[in-house]
Design a protein around this motif. Structure first.
Motif, PDB file in Angstrom:
ATOM      1  N   LEU A 154       0.823  -1.106   0.182  1.00 38.73           N
ATOM      2  CA  LEU A 154      -0.047  -0.001   0.054  1.00 38.73           C
ATOM      3  C   LEU A 154       0.985   1.319  -0.234  1.00 38.73           C
ATOM      4  CD1 LEU A 154      -2.600   1.617   0.645  1.00 38.73           C
ATOM      5  CD2 LEU A 154      -2.512   1.009   3.041  1.00 38.73           C
ATOM      6  N   VAL A 155       0.729   2.083  -0.608  1.00 43.09           N
ATOM      7  CA  VAL A 155       1.617   3.348  -1.378  1.00 43.09           C
ATOM      8  C   VAL A 155       0.268   4.465  -0.355  1.00 43.09           C
ATOM      9  CG1 VAL A 155       2.545   4.815  -2.429  1.00 43.09           C
ATOM     10  CG2 VAL A 155       3.497   2.469  -2.733  1.00 43.09           C
ATOM     11  N   LEU A 156       0.768   5.092   0.084  1.00 43.51           N
ATOM     12  CA  LEU A 156      -0.599   6.342   0.642  1.00 43.51           C
ATOM     13  C   LEU A 156       0.717   7.344  -0.130  1.00 43.51           C
ATOM     14  CD1 LEU A 156      -1.482   5.036   4.209  1.00 43.51           C
ATOM     15  CD2 LEU A 156      -2.368   5.175   1.999  1.00 43.51           C
ATOM     16  N   LEU A 157       0.039   8.307  -0.407  1.00 43.77           N
ATOM     17  CA  LEU A 157       0.982   9.249  -1.041  1.00 43.77           C
ATOM     18  C   LEU A 157      -0.227  10.507  -1.032  1.00 43.77           C
ATOM     19  CD1 LEU A 157       0.912   8.421  -4.571  1.00 43.77           C
ATOM     20  CD2 LEU A 157       2.188   8.219  -3.285  1.00 43.77           C
ATOM     21  N   SER A 158       0.221  11.879  -0.150  1.00 44.44           N
ATOM     22  CA  SER A 158       0.273  13.272  -0.213  1.00 44.44           C
ATOM     23  C   SER A 158       1.044  14.309  -0.051  1.00 44.44           C
ATOM     24  CB  SER A 158      -0.086  12.984   1.610  1.00 44.44           C
ATOM     25  OG  SER A 158       0.851  13.327   2.636  1.00 44.44           O
ATOM     26  N   ASP A 159       0.951  15.162   0.529  1.00 43.19           N
ATOM     27  CA  ASP A 159       1.546  16.533  -0.127  1.00 43.19           C
ATOM     28  C   ASP A 159       3.428  16.792   0.703  1.00 43.19           C
ATOM     29  OD1 ASP A 159       0.491  17.642   2.239  1.00 43.19           O
ATOM     30  OD2 ASP A 159      -0.969  18.687   1.731  1.00 43.19           O
ATOM     31  N   VAL A 160       3.229  14.971   1.564  1.00 41.27           N
ATOM     32  CA  VAL A 160       4.078  15.742   2.748  1.00 41.27           C
ATOM     33  C   VAL A 160       4.813  14.088   2.606  1.00 41.27           C
ATOM     34  CG1 VAL A 160       5.020  15.790   5.219  1.00 41.27           C
ATOM     35  CG2 VAL A 160       2.937  16.552   4.447  1.00 41.27           C
ATOM     36  N   ASP A 161       6.344  14.123   2.119  1.00 41.73           N
ATOM     37  CA  ASP A 161       7.242  13.079   1.908  1.00 41.73           C
ATOM     38  C   ASP A 161       7.145  12.558   3.293  1.00 41.73           C
ATOM     39  OD1 ASP A 161       8.816  15.256   3.447  1.00 41.73           O
ATOM     40  OD2 ASP A 161      10.883  14.453   2.353  1.00 41.73           O
ATOM     41  N   GLY A 162       6.257  12.093   4.026  1.00 46.42           N
ATOM     42  CA  GLY A 162       6.961  10.834   4.959  1.00 46.42           C
ATOM     43  C   GLY A 162       6.112  11.345   6.352  1.00 46.42           C
ATOM     44  N   VAL A 163       6.803  10.862   7.548  1.00 47.22           N
ATOM     45  CA  VAL A 163       6.672  11.232   8.605  1.00 47.22           C
ATOM     46  C   VAL A 163       7.834  11.287   9.361  1.00 47.22           C
ATOM     47  CG1 VAL A 163       5.796  10.258  10.724  1.00 47.22           C
ATOM     48  CG2 VAL A 163       3.936   8.944   9.418  1.00 47.22           C
ATOM     49  N   TYR A 164       7.694  12.737  10.181  1.00 51.94           N
ATOM     50  CA  TYR A 164       8.626  13.083  10.715  1.00 51.94           C
ATOM     51  C   TYR A 164       8.514  13.288  12.922  1.00 51.94           C
ATOM     52  CZ  TYR A 164      10.370  14.645   6.692  1.00 51.94           C
ATOM     53  OH  TYR A 164      10.593  15.144   5.393  1.00 51.94           O
ATOM     54  N   ASP A 165       9.450  13.856  12.913  1.00 48.66           N
ATOM     55  CA  ASP A 165       9.807  13.620  14.277  1.00 48.66           C
ATOM     56  C   ASP A 165       9.520  14.966  15.329  1.00 48.66           C
ATOM     57  OD1 ASP A 165      11.876  14.879  13.574  1.00 48.66           O
ATOM     58  OD2 ASP A 165      13.270  13.799  14.738  1.00 48.66           O
ATOM     59  N   GLY A 166       8.830  16.109  14.312  1.00 44.48           N
ATOM     60  CA  GLY A 166       8.631  16.892  15.145  1.00 44.48           C
ATOM     61  C   GLY A 166       7.664  18.092  13.044  1.00 44.48           C
ATOM     62  N   ASP A 167       7.296  18.948  13.335  1.00 46.75           N
ATOM     63  CA  ASP A 167       6.609  19.926  11.817  1.00 46.75           C
ATOM     64  C   ASP A 167       7.696  19.667  11.037  1.00 46.75           C
ATOM     65  OD1 ASP A 167       5.148  21.639  10.577  1.00 46.75           O
ATOM     66  OD2 ASP A 167       5.378  23.420  11.547  1.00 46.75           O
TER      67      ASP A 167
ATOM     68  N   ALA B 203       8.983   5.345  -4.797  1.00 49.95           N
ATOM     69  CA  ALA B 203       7.681   4.719  -3.758  1.00 49.95           C
ATOM     70  C   ALA B 203       8.028   3.189  -4.141  1.00 49.95           C
ATOM     71  CB  ALA B 203       7.153   5.054  -3.287  1.00 49.95           C
ATOM     72  N   LEU B 204       7.276   3.392  -6.060  1.00 51.76           N
ATOM     73  CA  LEU B 204       6.820   2.083  -6.761  1.00 51.76           C
ATOM     74  C   LEU B 204       8.318   1.018  -6.560  1.00 51.76           C
ATOM     75  CD1 LEU B 204       3.862   3.310  -8.638  1.00 51.76           C
ATOM     76  CD2 LEU B 204       3.979   1.996  -6.804  1.00 51.76           C
ATOM     77  N   ALA B 205       9.516   1.972  -7.082  1.00 48.71           N
ATOM     78  CA  ALA B 205      10.388   1.196  -7.247  1.00 48.71           C
ATOM     79  C   ALA B 205      11.091   0.590  -6.186  1.00 48.71           C
ATOM     80  CB  ALA B 205      11.401   2.230  -8.310  1.00 48.71           C
ATOM     81  N   GLY B 206      10.857   0.906  -5.343  1.00 45.21           N
ATOM     82  CA  GLY B 206      11.537   0.248  -3.905  1.00 45.21           C
ATOM     83  C   GLY B 206      12.449   1.213  -3.275  1.00 45.21           C
ATOM     84  N   GLY B 207      12.410   2.896  -3.504  1.00 44.70           N
ATOM     85  CA  GLY B 207      13.311   3.650  -3.529  1.00 44.70           C
ATOM     86  C   GLY B 207      13.412   3.985  -1.492  1.00 44.70           C
ATOM     87  N   ASP B 208      14.421   5.064  -1.050  1.00 50.35           N
ATOM     88  CA  ASP B 208      14.727   4.995   0.012  1.00 50.35           C
ATOM     89  C   ASP B 208      13.539   6.218  -0.020  1.00 50.35           C
ATOM     90  OD1 ASP B 208      15.080   5.570   2.903  1.00 50.35           O
ATOM     91  OD2 ASP B 208      16.998   6.404   2.232  1.00 50.35           O
ATOM     92  N   THR B 209      12.664   6.347  -0.084  1.00 48.22           N
ATOM     93  CA  THR B 209      11.732   7.575   0.006  1.00 48.22           C
ATOM     94  C   THR B 209      10.778   6.960   1.338  1.00 48.22           C
ATOM     95  OG1 THR B 209      10.301   8.922  -0.825  1.00 48.22           O
ATOM     96  CG2 THR B 209       9.755   6.833  -1.618  1.00 48.22           C
ATOM     97  N   GLY B 210      10.344   8.891   2.006  1.00 47.62           N
ATOM     98  CA  GLY B 210       9.204   7.916   2.598  1.00 47.62           C
ATOM     99  C   GLY B 210       9.153   7.798   4.099  1.00 47.62           C
ATOM    100  N   THR B 211       8.264   7.011   5.032  1.00 50.10           N
ATOM    101  CA  THR B 211       8.197   5.795   5.861  1.00 50.10           C
ATOM    102  C   THR B 211       7.432   4.830   5.206  1.00 50.10           C
ATOM    103  OG1 THR B 211       7.700   8.025   7.374  1.00 50.10           O
ATOM    104  CG2 THR B 211       7.547   6.293   8.149  1.00 50.10           C
TER     105      THR B 211
END
Length: 368
Positions: free
Chosen positions: A166-179, A243-251
């Motif tokens: 499952l790939v969830l796409l939004s306007d933020v490139d992952g979960v961050y430890d802050g703003d 993300a679909l290619a298995g790259g190091d992106t997002g969370t």
């Protein structure tokens, strides 16, 4: 991730539209180009869960922002859904890809026969080489039968079609430890268990103002999918190809559980109880500890107005919901069953009453 054969991709309104409403054709084309490239060769399958119907209908109806009342949201969805699918159809046609529209409400998917039909339709579309575009049926969905956000819908669809990713796409490139807008914050590359995010304050609103979800809904959707054995990547739409290619992106959310029966996942996460059945203490122990069916003898009271086949809550004597299940009787029938054995009921009322009120196969525990 790169080896995934069947992938569900969810894209939010903010990644498809302008802040003022209206579809951004360039953004839609960019996403479709990525999906088409991933599907090329016929070895990969994609189901697209797409928001954007209400947002797309704002500008044509002269609305400046997403309305708060349900009637206007449904009106905007009615106009916008046609525009959204037409845009996808035109964009996919450039690659020779057919588009199939699938509109769902939680009522369609929490009932056993309905969710089987949804699964068959999606499987057949994929087998015929089409790209299913799934959205909530906002035009007819009421508050009681709404998923609430397409992130949760995407997690449930991923389980329904037995997706590998499952790939969830939004306007933020992952979960961050802050703003993420502030300096000094870092992207969380992997989540192996819910406790990994226990110390993180996850926001609740999107930035563009045209969608319903924010990071909190995406993380919850990721947890639902991961608990059902499906890995999840949460990243921005501009990084979809990576993300679909298995790259190091997002969370990346590692699977934390195993697949369960489809209808049980829908029942737990997509259904809205139409009433409640109060259990005596013995029945609570039987249902929760021994995982048995609910029999008439264990019922203390019934609340609400529901029909056979509806989802209901099972509550203890203190009012706490301990389980949820699909009931086999109408609410008006149950009072005459309370406290009686199935054998006694069969003798008095007929063989149709010699059965469980809620069968264990149609029941999920809320606090296992």
């Amino acid at each position: 991730m790169a080896r995934a054969h069947r992938t569900v991709v969810k894209v939010g309104s903010s990644s498809l539209t302008t802040a003022a409403g209206g579809l951004d054709a360039d953004r839609v084309d960019a996403l479709v180009d990525v999906l088409a490239k991933h599907r090329s060769g016929g070895e990969k399958e994609i189901v697209l869960v797409s928001s954007g119907a209400i947002a797309a209908g704002l500008a044509p109806l002269g609305l400046r922002r997403r309305p708060k009342d349900l009637a206007r949201q449904q009106a905007a969805a009615s106009v916008g859904q046609g525009l959204l699918v037409a845009r996808y159809t035109a964009s996919c046609a450039r690659h020779g890809i057919r588009v199939g529209q699938v509109l769902l409400t939680s009522d369609d998917t929490s009932r056993r026969a309905h969710h089987r039909n949804a699964a068959r339709t999606l499987d057949e579309l994929l087998a015929m080489g089409a790209l299913p575009v799934v959205n909530e049926n906002d035009t007819v969905a009421t508050d009681e039968i709404r998923f609430g956000d397409n992130d949760r819908l995407a997690a449930l669809v991923a389980h329904l079609v037995r997706a590998d990713l499952l790939v969830l796409l939004s306007d933020v490139d992952g979960v961050y430890d802050g703003d993420p807008a502030k300096p000094g914050t870092s992207r969380i590359a992997e989540v192996r268990a819910p406790r990994d995010l226990a110390h993180i304050d996850i926001g609740s609103t999107g930035k563009a103002g045209v969608g319903t979800g924010g990071m909190v809904t995406k993380v919850e959707a990721a947890r639902i999918a991961a608990a059902a054995g499906i890995p999840v990547v949460l990243t921005s739409a501009v990084h979809a190809a990576e993300a679909l290619a298995g790259g190091d992106t997002g969370t990346y959310f590692h699977p934390t559980g195993k697949r369960s029966a489809d209808r049980l996942l829908w029942l737990q996460h997509a259904s809205t109880p139409r009433g409640a059945i109060v259990l005596d203490d013995g029945a609570v122990r039987a249902v929760v500890d021994r995982r048995t069916s609910l029999l008439p003898a264990g019922i203390a009271a019934v609340e609400g107005d529901f029909a056979a086949g509806d989802p209901v809550e099972l509550r203890d004597s203190g009012g706490r919901a301990v389980a949820r299940g699909l009931v086999n009787f109408d609410a008006k029938e149950i009072p005459q069953l309370i406290g009686r054995s199935t054998r006694e009921l069969a003798r008095e009322l007929g063989p149709a009453y010699e059965r469980e009120v809620v069968h264990r196969d149609d029941l999920v525990l809320l606090h296992p």
